[in-house]
Design an enzyme around this catalytic site. Structure first.
Site, PDB file in Angstrom:
ATOM      1  N   LYS A  54       0.831  -1.202   0.000  1.00 40.61           N
ATOM      2  CA  LYS A  54       0.000   0.000   0.000  1.00 40.61           C
ATOM      3  C   LYS A  54       0.869   1.257   0.000  1.00 40.61           C
ATOM      4  O   LYS A  54       0.587   2.226  -0.703  1.00 40.61           O
ATOM      5  CB  LYS A  54      -0.963  -0.029   1.203  1.00 40.61           C
ATOM      6  N   GLN A  98      -3.939  -1.602   9.762  1.00 41.09           N
ATOM      7  CA  GLN A  98      -3.861  -2.904   9.103  1.00 41.09           C
ATOM      8  C   GLN A  98      -4.506  -3.986   9.981  1.00 41.09           C
ATOM      9  O   GLN A  98      -4.182  -4.122  11.155  1.00 41.09           O
ATOM     10  CB  GLN A  98      -2.391  -3.266   8.794  1.00 41.09           C
ATOM     11  N   ASP A 121     -10.222   3.580   4.505  1.00 40.22           N
ATOM     12  CA  ASP A 121     -10.277   2.129   4.338  1.00 40.22           C
ATOM     13  C   ASP A 121     -11.685   1.599   4.614  1.00 40.22           C
ATOM     14  O   ASP A 121     -11.969   0.418   4.367  1.00 40.22           O
ATOM     15  CB  ASP A 121      -9.255   1.479   5.279  1.00 40.22           C
TER      16      ASP A 121
END
Lengths: 287, 287
Positions: A54, A98, A121
């Site tokens: 990413k 994450q 996200d």
């Protein structure tokens, strides 16, 4: 042989990124670089890889990536304090925590500490609600990628029998809501579903979001169905038995190079939108 | 003739209210009366009736009801200012904004102005997300009532093919998420669904949340299915053709005296829980 459409994730991802370039340039002219903060807790090698990918994708497109790597023994409280700090940091436009975090951490609490406008996200509870109610913030990136692929290839959703296999908060549930909002008839299946095979066999569109390698078999698939494989399992294997399913599908995503690259592109897109939104008074862009 | 179960909403509602009585008494001993503020905007006679019914239900059980009646020309801004005032009011434990509000008002913005801990009617976006993610605040009252009835009569949800007809933010969507969280396989249908009749005919459980009188016909129903009618239409008519459907169903809710009374009981229950939660430091009740 009928014409089979392989839904090309790299192509869709590149298309998204191309469209972003001019927006990133415009921000750059005003001295603004969209910045994604990624938070990695602990040393899980797979998570490290994802975060690195990413970060690299950000750099390649001209976005800034702020990597925060925390020890695995950090407390929920300290993690949340850090997220709050990033929420207040005007240079950070998007925050990605994450998943998964070590089990002693309250992941939900940590996710929900992310400010809605920086939740690029799409992991917050409120963000999920907004997605379900079409209120226009950032949906989870994988569901957003699925819809983006469907739209890129002009696949029709209206009134289609769509079966989502999986019900996780960042995949099955939001993609079901997004498909529903696009007028698909949506069935959500999971581990307790009976006669899954029978249900899948009636689907015009199948979205696999199970997390089990090659779970969806070719003989489950209706002739001409569209198959979207949102799974990623060890060894870069999807949830769908691609070789078997391809024979019957009218369109299918491969793994790798299917939903995956588009998911990352959507993360970048959301970060750019977040930067535009958060600096709109500065840059005079109408969102 | 097989044994048919008429799911008796009055009986379930009375059961809920009986269980609440001792909790209300306990609060009363500490000088606390759970208080529901109801906000009515304008003079729609049906809305007036609903608000009056809810107020009366409060009084009958020993809850306080604070009625706020606003002129139909109130602005969104002023309505929200009033909601914020009620959010801050320690004597008010629950807030209900009667739906629908006049069309010039941004209803979603007004709903979302209600503090999560006072959202006893379950109308906020964040509250919906919490319901979907099982985070334990107040679901919308009608979906909550449906689950309560299912549990009262010990009807099994696990792995059942459940069809929800309707996708509104306070009914179809949340009840679908709640059924899913209880391990039902859930299909959500709506006005764009094709072959609705065929889909309904395969359902073990049908939840009608359409808002169209007698929309669900008897010959759509699988022998032995459970039918939950969450509709209320003019003239106290449900979404289900009760007479026709009853012949095939193993269990069915009537209208009136089905989901309706339980919905009101759930509103009262949520208000009591809200009062307990908001005063827990005072009363020492462990929630």
């Amino acid at each position: 042989m009928k014409n089979q459409l392989i839904l090309d994730g790299k192509k869709v991802a590149n298309h998204i990124k191309e469209l972003l370039s001019s927006r990133i340039n415009k921000l750059g002219e005003k001295g603004i670089t969209p910045c994604l903060a990624t938070i990695l807790v602990g040393d899980d090698p797979a998570s490290e890889t994802y975060v690195r990918m990413k970060g690299n994708a950000c750099k390649k497109l001209g976005l800034e990536s702020l990597k925060v790597h925390l020890p695995s023994n950090i407390t929920t409280e300290d993690l949340i304090a850090l997220i709050h700090k990033l929420n207040r940091d005007e240079k950070v436009h998007g925050i990605l925590l994450q998943h998964p975090v070590p089990s002693h951490i309250d992941e939900r609490l940590a996710f929900d500490a992310i400010a809605l406008e920086k939740d690029v996200d799409g992991v917050t509870t409120n963000g999920f609600g907004q997605t379900a109610f079409q209120l226009g913030t950032f949906p989870s990136c994988t569901p957003a990628a699925i819809l983006e692929m469907i739209d890129y290839y002009n696949l029709n959703l209206e009134g289609k029998n769509t079966v989502v296999v999986g019900r996780s908060p960042i995949l099955g549930k939001p993609v079901a809501m997004m498909l529903l909002n696009r007028n698909a008839t949506v069935t959500i299946c999971h581990s307790k579903t009976k006669q899954l095979e029978d249900i899948v066999s009636k689907a015009d569109i199948v979205v696999a979001a199970v997390g089990k390698p090659h779970f969806i078999k070719g003989d489950w698939i209706k002739e001409g169905a569209v198959i979207i494989d949102a799974g990623y399992n060890k060894g870069n294997v999807g949830d769908v038995d691609f070789i078997q399913c391809k024979v019957r599908a009218s369109a299918i995503t491969p793994v790798p190079a299917g939903v995956g690259p588009v998911t990352i592109a959507m993360l970048l897109k959301h970060t750019v939108i977040a930067a535009e939104t958060q600096t709109r008074n500065l840059i005079g862009i109408t969102i």
